[in-house]
Design a protein around this motif. Structure first.
Motif, PDB file in Angstrom:
ATOM      1  N   VAL A   1       0.848  -1.201   0.000  1.00 24.74           N
ATOM      2  CA  VAL A   1       0.000   0.000   0.000  1.00 24.74           C
ATOM      3  C   VAL A   1       0.878   1.242   0.000  1.00 24.74           C
ATOM      4  N   ARG A   2       1.898   1.240   0.831  1.00 23.59           N
ATOM      5  CA  ARG A   2       2.821   2.388   0.893  1.00 23.59           C
ATOM      6  C   ARG A   2       3.492   2.600  -0.461  1.00 23.59           C
ATOM      7  N   ARG A   3       3.932   1.520  -1.095  1.00 25.66           N
ATOM      8  CA  ARG A   3       4.598   1.632  -2.394  1.00 25.66           C
ATOM      9  C   ARG A   3       3.623   2.124  -3.467  1.00 25.66           C
ATOM     10  N   THR A   4       2.412   1.587  -3.477  1.00 27.03           N
ATOM     11  CA  THR A   4       1.415   1.968  -4.478  1.00 27.03           C
ATOM     12  C   THR A   4       1.053   3.446  -4.384  1.00 27.03           C
ATOM     13  N   HIS A   5       1.012   3.970  -3.173  1.00 24.45           N
ATOM     14  CA  HIS A   5       0.570   5.350  -2.948  1.00 24.45           C
ATOM     15  C   HIS A   5       1.734   6.261  -2.540  1.00 24.45           C
ATOM     16  N   ALA A   6       2.928   5.908  -2.949  1.00 27.27           N
ATOM     17  CA  ALA A   6       4.129   6.634  -2.529  1.00 27.27           C
ATOM     18  C   ALA A   6       4.091   8.108  -2.911  1.00 27.27           C
TER      19      ALA A   6
ATOM     20  N   ARG B   1      -1.505   8.542   9.369  1.00 27.84           N
ATOM     21  CA  ARG B   1      -2.969   8.411   9.356  1.00 27.84           C
ATOM     22  C   ARG B   1      -3.479   8.144   7.940  1.00 27.84           C
ATOM     23  N   ARG B   2      -2.900   8.831   6.956  1.00 34.43           N
ATOM     24  CA  ARG B   2      -3.338   8.619   5.565  1.00 34.43           C
ATOM     25  C   ARG B   2      -2.964   7.216   5.094  1.00 34.43           C
ATOM     26  N   LEU B   3      -1.796   6.731   5.480  1.00 32.25           N
ATOM     27  CA  LEU B   3      -1.407   5.361   5.125  1.00 32.25           C
ATOM     28  C   LEU B   3      -2.404   4.373   5.719  1.00 32.25           C
ATOM     29  N   CYS B   4      -2.818   4.597   6.951  1.00 31.42           N
ATOM     30  CA  CYS B   4      -3.820   3.731   7.580  1.00 31.42           C
ATOM     31  C   CYS B   4      -5.137   3.775   6.815  1.00 31.42           C
TER      32      CYS B   4
ATOM     33  N   ILE C   1       2.830  14.554   1.893  1.00 28.66           N
ATOM     34  CA  ILE C   1       2.370  14.865   3.254  1.00 28.66           C
ATOM     35  C   ILE C   1       3.612  14.996   4.135  1.00 28.66           C
ATOM     36  N   MET C   2       3.891  16.216   4.570  1.00 30.95           N
ATOM     37  CA  MET C   2       5.122  16.477   5.319  1.00 30.95           C
ATOM     38  C   MET C   2       5.030  16.065   6.789  1.00 30.95           C
ATOM     39  N   ASP C   3       3.886  16.175   7.379  1.00 39.59           N
ATOM     40  CA  ASP C   3       3.719  15.830   8.788  1.00 39.59           C
ATOM     41  C   ASP C   3       3.692  14.314   8.957  1.00 39.59           C
ATOM     42  N   ASP C   4       4.582  13.787   9.794  1.00 41.55           N
ATOM     43  CA  ASP C   4       4.689  12.334   9.974  1.00 41.55           C
ATOM     44  C   ASP C   4       3.387  11.712  10.466  1.00 41.55           C
ATOM     45  N   ASP C   5       2.734  12.356  11.434  1.00 37.81           N
ATOM     46  CA  ASP C   5       1.479  11.815  11.966  1.00 37.81           C
ATOM     47  C   ASP C   5       0.386  11.801  10.908  1.00 37.81           C
ATOM     48  N   ALA C   6       0.292  12.874  10.141  1.00 38.53           N
ATOM     49  CA  ALA C   6      -0.722  12.956   9.081  1.00 38.53           C
ATOM     50  C   ALA C   6      -0.441  11.918   7.998  1.00 38.53           C
ATOM     51  N   ARG C   7       0.834  11.722   7.666  1.00 39.97           N
ATOM     52  CA  ARG C   7       1.198  10.718   6.656  1.00 39.97           C
ATOM     53  C   ARG C   7       0.856   9.312   7.153  1.00 39.97           C
TER      54      ARG C   7
END
Length: 95
Positions: free
Chosen positions: A9-14, A28-31, A20-26
Motif C-alpha cells: 500500500v505504501r509503495r502503491t501510494h508513494a 494516518r493517511r497510510l492507515c 504529506i510532510m507531517d509524519d502523523d498525518a502521513r
C-alpha cells in the motif's frame, strides 16, 4: 509476512504519501489507504462473493478507528454490489 500488504500500500501510494510532510498525518493517511485496500480484499473473498451470488444483502464498509482520539470514522466507501468490485479482484466463477 503480515507486513507485506502495508508495504505494498505504501509503495502503491508513494507519490501521494510523499506530499504529506507531517509524519502523523502521513501515518494516518497510510492507515486510511490500507483500510480502502482491505475493503477490496474482503470483497474479493469467496465468502463475500458467494453471499452476493446467493442474493444475500451484504455491505462492506470502510471504517477506521483512530486510537489517538477514540473516534471511528467512515471513509466514505461502502460496497454492496459485486459489480462494483474491480474485475481483477473477482475470482473466476465457473457456471
Amino acid at each position: 509476512n503480515w507486513l507485506r500488504h502495508i508495504r505494498d500500500v505504501r509503495r502503491t501510494h508513494a507519490v501521494e504519501l510523499s506530499k504529506i510532510m507531517d509524519d502523523d498525518a502521513r501515518f494516518r493517511r497510510l492507515c486510511e489507504l490500507n483500510v480502502l485496500e482491505q475493503v477490496q480484499n474482503v470483497c474479493s473473498t469467496t465468502i463475500v462473493q458467494n453471499a452476493w451470488d446467493e442474493g444475500q444483502e451484504l455491505t462492506v464498509h470502510a471504517w477506521i478507528y483512530d486510537v489517538a482520539d477514540g473516534i471511528v470514522r467512515d471513509l466514505g466507501l461502502a460496497v454492496s454490489d459485486p459489480e462494483k468490485v474491480s474485475k481483477l479482484y473477482r475470482t473466476a466463477q465457473s457456471a
